[in-house]
Design an enzyme around this catalytic site. Structure first.
Site, PDB file in Angstrom:
ATOM      1  N   HIS A  27     -34.896  39.459  99.255  1.00  0.00           N
ATOM      2  CA  HIS A  27     -34.991  39.233  97.626  1.00  0.00           C
ATOM      3  C   HIS A  27     -36.277  38.532  97.280  1.00  0.00           C
ATOM      4  CE1 HIS A  27     -30.430  38.533  96.457  1.00  0.00           C
ATOM      5  NE2 HIS A  27     -30.588  39.733  97.387  1.00  0.00           N
ATOM      6  N   TYR A 136     -20.750  33.195  99.868  1.00  0.00           N
ATOM      7  CA  TYR A 136     -21.712  34.368  99.934  1.00  0.00           C
ATOM      8  C   TYR A 136     -22.792  34.190 100.844  1.00  0.00           C
ATOM      9  CZ  TYR A 136     -23.031  39.333  98.936  1.00  0.00           C
ATOM     10  OH  TYR A 136     -23.307  40.563  98.794  1.00  0.00           O
ATOM     11  N   LYS A 183     -18.308  35.333 103.055  1.00  0.00           N
ATOM     12  CA  LYS A 183     -18.444  36.808 103.269  1.00  0.00           C
ATOM     13  C   LYS A 183     -19.951  36.815 103.799  1.00  0.00           C
ATOM     14  CE  LYS A 183     -20.487  40.783 100.311  1.00  0.00           C
ATOM     15  NZ  LYS A 183     -19.996  41.557  99.578  1.00  0.00           N
ATOM     16  N   LYS A 185     -23.400  39.030 104.314  1.00  0.00           N
ATOM     17  CA  LYS A 185     -24.276  39.939 103.943  1.00  0.00           C
ATOM     18  C   LYS A 185     -24.824  40.287 105.392  1.00  0.00           C
ATOM     19  CE  LYS A 185     -24.584  41.960 100.926  1.00  0.00           C
ATOM     20  NZ  LYS A 185     -24.342  43.120 100.450  1.00  0.00           N
ATOM     21  N   PRO A 214     -22.722  45.203 105.368  1.00  0.00           N
ATOM     22  CA  PRO A 214     -23.882  45.720 105.836  1.00  0.00           C
ATOM     23  C   PRO A 214     -24.368  46.588 104.904  1.00  0.00           C
ATOM     24  CG  PRO A 214     -22.451  46.746 107.173  1.00  0.00           C
ATOM     25  CD  PRO A 214     -21.583  46.188 106.462  1.00  0.00           C
ATOM     26  N   ASN A 261     -18.211  48.489  97.065  1.00  0.00           N
ATOM     27  CA  ASN A 261     -18.551  48.282  95.763  1.00  0.00           C
ATOM     28  C   ASN A 261     -19.659  49.452  95.739  1.00  0.00           C
ATOM     29  OD1 ASN A 261     -20.256  45.878  97.592  1.00  0.00           O
ATOM     30  ND2 ASN A 261     -21.447  46.887  96.114  1.00  0.00           N
ATOM     31  N   HIS A 312     -17.097  42.419  93.330  1.00  0.00           N
ATOM     32  CA  HIS A 312     -18.359  42.394  93.686  1.00  0.00           C
ATOM     33  C   HIS A 312     -19.397  41.487  92.670  1.00  0.00           C
ATOM     34  CE1 HIS A 312     -22.518  44.471  92.984  1.00  0.00           C
ATOM     35  NE2 HIS A 312     -22.521  44.422  94.114  1.00  0.00           N
ATOM     36  N   ASN A 314     -23.771  40.460  92.175  1.00  0.00           N
ATOM     37  CA  ASN A 314     -25.212  40.704  92.158  1.00  0.00           C
ATOM     38  C   ASN A 314     -25.828  39.279  91.938  1.00  0.00           C
ATOM     39  OD1 ASN A 314     -26.469  43.021  93.261  1.00  0.00           O
ATOM     40  ND2 ASN A 314     -25.640  44.232  91.297  1.00  0.00           N
ATOM     41  N   ARG A 395     -36.386  45.556  90.668  1.00  0.00           N
ATOM     42  CA  ARG A 395     -35.989  44.762  91.907  1.00  0.00           C
ATOM     43  C   ARG A 395     -36.553  45.609  93.181  1.00  0.00           C
ATOM     44  NH1 ARG A 395     -29.891  43.491  94.302  1.00  0.00           N
ATOM     45  NH2 ARG A 395     -30.602  43.200  96.271  1.00  0.00           N
TER      46      ARG A 395
HETATM   47  O1  GKR Z   1     -27.922  40.341  96.751  1.00  0.00           O
HETATM   48  O2  GKR Z   1     -28.639  41.277  98.348  1.00  0.00           O
HETATM   49  C1  GKR Z   1     -28.009  41.172  97.715  1.00  0.00           C
HETATM   50  C2  GKR Z   1     -26.788  41.932  97.876  1.00  0.00           C
HETATM   51  O3  GKR Z   1     -26.625  42.938  98.873  1.00  0.00           O
HETATM   52  C3  GKR Z   1     -26.412  42.880  96.566  1.00  0.00           C
HETATM   53  O4  GKR Z   1     -27.504  43.671  96.103  1.00  0.00           O
HETATM   54  C4  GKR Z   1     -25.078  43.726  96.479  1.00  0.00           C
HETATM   55  O5  GKR Z   1     -24.936  44.527  95.564  1.00  0.00           O
HETATM   56  O6  GKR Z   1     -23.784  41.845  96.788  1.00  0.00           O
HETATM   57  C5  GKR Z   1     -23.664  43.229  96.667  1.00  0.00           C
HETATM   58  C6  GKR Z   1     -22.770  43.845  97.795  1.00  0.00           C
HETATM   59  O7  GKR Z   1     -21.742  43.458  97.699  1.00  0.00           O
HETATM   60  O8  GKR Z   1     -23.043  45.073  98.218  1.00  0.00           O
HETATM   61 MG    MG Z   2     -20.833  44.955  98.863  1.00  0.00          MG
END
Ligand code: GKR
Ligand code: MG
Length: 415
Positions: A27, A136, A183, A185, A214, A261, A312, A314, A395
């Site tokens: 990010h 998250y 959760k 990432k 992932p 998602n 979901h 963002n 982004r």
């Molecule tokens: O914020 O890097 C992020 C997430 O990967 C996001 O862009 C995703 O859309 O949170 C999201 C997801 O569950 O895939």
């Molecule tokens: Mg996701």
């Protein structure tokens, strides 16, 4: 009382975001959103929030020209008019959905304010007074490194690049917000390292639900391997691989439910996903499924086909959190806690503080009129100025990563 729409004010903003890692990079220091103010002829204002970026902003500007003079209670017609206006230039229904959804939320907020009732009442009433959210967790750098004369940018969260760092982040999330589900990432490190992080979480938080996402970083074969390794440890595995056929292939032998998602993001994706048994959990998102009422309808479709529901997120601010909370409160078959990025971004919000709080891992459903949140006009002005000054217009996690690691390549699947 006139319930006609006088104006839709569309304001792009930029707010601080930590260096969170994902399968596409990292990010950037600023995330973009767009704030909507739907002004009725009697002066009532309904609020909305959507993702940012130049293209989505332009579409919201088209919507703003389309809705003037329409009745705010006619929100189905408002959505249809916007959809028709976008159709010639935006073929994807998913993409058009981002625009119609943001305006529908603003319509519902205005309706609630006119009636003196919370949005959850307009959705049929709430079935829960508080909505559960998951912590998250992200792999992250300690700070945004110094770049091109800019100093490093720190934040409130330590570096997390291994299982111990992730467990430490989870503990902080729990201390600060009381989360009881987590959760991670993923898609950042080789799968065995992420499996180790999940096992470390399971040991640190016994019995508390865990999930791993992932973002399609794995092949079908790798996805199957991870699912078998984490059988009995995860509540579900989210978007391990790309596409409905790929997910269906993994699902054939997966001992874990698969969630998405990414491969089911528009109405036309539901039929093939159901036919191919590709997903067992759908992460809804009112920001692109057509708004809050369409999300409730989506929940009913999922119920019919035995698909469980989660939500979901963002990078987002408080207007979105309020909308997510109202719709989640009105969905009987919400089976899992919802995702939210809010702890990462809430310090830079555009709403007056106090209306929304994550406590004991839950957000109490606002009971005031509409969404129950008020716009902080000074904050909106400040974040809009930041948008203008920053020059950031989209982004780009991959491009930003390359500034520090020029050899970095976006590869999906990577493992
Ligand atoms: O914020 O890097 C992020 C997430 O990967 C996001 O862009 C995703 O859309 O949170 C999201 C997801 O569950 O895939
Ligand atoms: Mg996701």
């Amino acid at each position: 009382m006139s319930t006609r729409i006088r104006e839709l004010i569309v304001t792009p903003i930029a707010f601080s975001d930590p260096p969170l890692l994902n399968s596409g990079g990292v990010h950037e220091p600023l995330a973009l959103r767009v704030i909507l103010q739907l002004v009725l002829e009697d002066g009532t204002v309904g609020l909305g929030e959507s993702t940012g970026g130049e293209t989505r902003l332009e579409r919201l500007e088209i919507a703003a020209r389309t809705v003037v003079g329409m009745d705010v209670f006619d929100s189905t017609a408002v959505s249809a008019a916007i959809d028709t206006a976008l159709l010639p230039t935006v073929p994807s229904s998913h993409e058009r959905g981002w625009t119609t959804s943001a305006v529908e939320v603003a319509c519902l907020d205005a309706q609630g304010r006119l009636l003196g009732r919370p949005v959850s009442d307009l959705l049929g009433g709430r079935v829960r007074d508080a909505v559960p959210f998951a912590a998250y967790l992200f792999y992250k750098w300690a700070e945004h490194p110094a770049l091109d004369g800019r100093s490093a940018i720190g934040d409130d969260w330590p570096e997390a690049l291994d299982p111990a760092g992730i467990v430490e982040q989870a503990r902080l999330m729990q201390q600060r917000y009381g989360f009881t589900s987590f959760k991670l990432k993923g898609g950042v490190f080789p799968p065995d390292e992420e499996i180790a992080a999940i096992r470390a979480l399971a040991e640190a938080f016994p019995g508390q639900p865990l999930r791993l996402d992932p973002n399609t970083a794995w092949t079908v074969q790798t996805s199957g391997y991870v699912a078998r390794q984490l059988d009995g440890v995860l509540e579900y595995l989210e978007d391990p691989t790309a596409g409905i056929p790929g997910m269906a292939e993994v699902a054939k032998d997966s001992p874990l439910p698969l969630a998405t998602n990414m491969c089911v993001v528009a109405w036309e994706h539901l039929k093939p996903a159901v036919e191919q048994h590709a997903v067992q959990v759908l992460l809804t998102d009112h920001h692109y499924w057509g708004g809050l009422r369409r999300t409730r309808e989506l929940a009913a479709v999922c119920e019919a086909f035995g698909i469980a529901l989660s939500m979901h997120s963002n990078s987002h601010l408080g207007i979105s959190l309020a909308a997510m909370t109202h719709v989640a409160a009105a969905i009987p078959n919400l089976d899992h806690s919802c995702d939210t990025h809010y702890p990462w971004n809430s310090a830079d919000d555009v709403i007056v503080p106090g209306a929304l709080e994550i406590k004991d891992g839950e957000v109490r459903v606002p009971t005031g009129p509409g969404l129950g949140v008020e716009l902080d006009h000074d904050a909106l002005g400040r974040l809009h100025r930041r948008y203008l000054d920053s020059g950031v217009r989209g982004r780009d996690d991959t491009g930003y990563m390359r500034r520090f690691q020029p050899e970095y390549e976006l590869r999906l699947p990577r493992w």
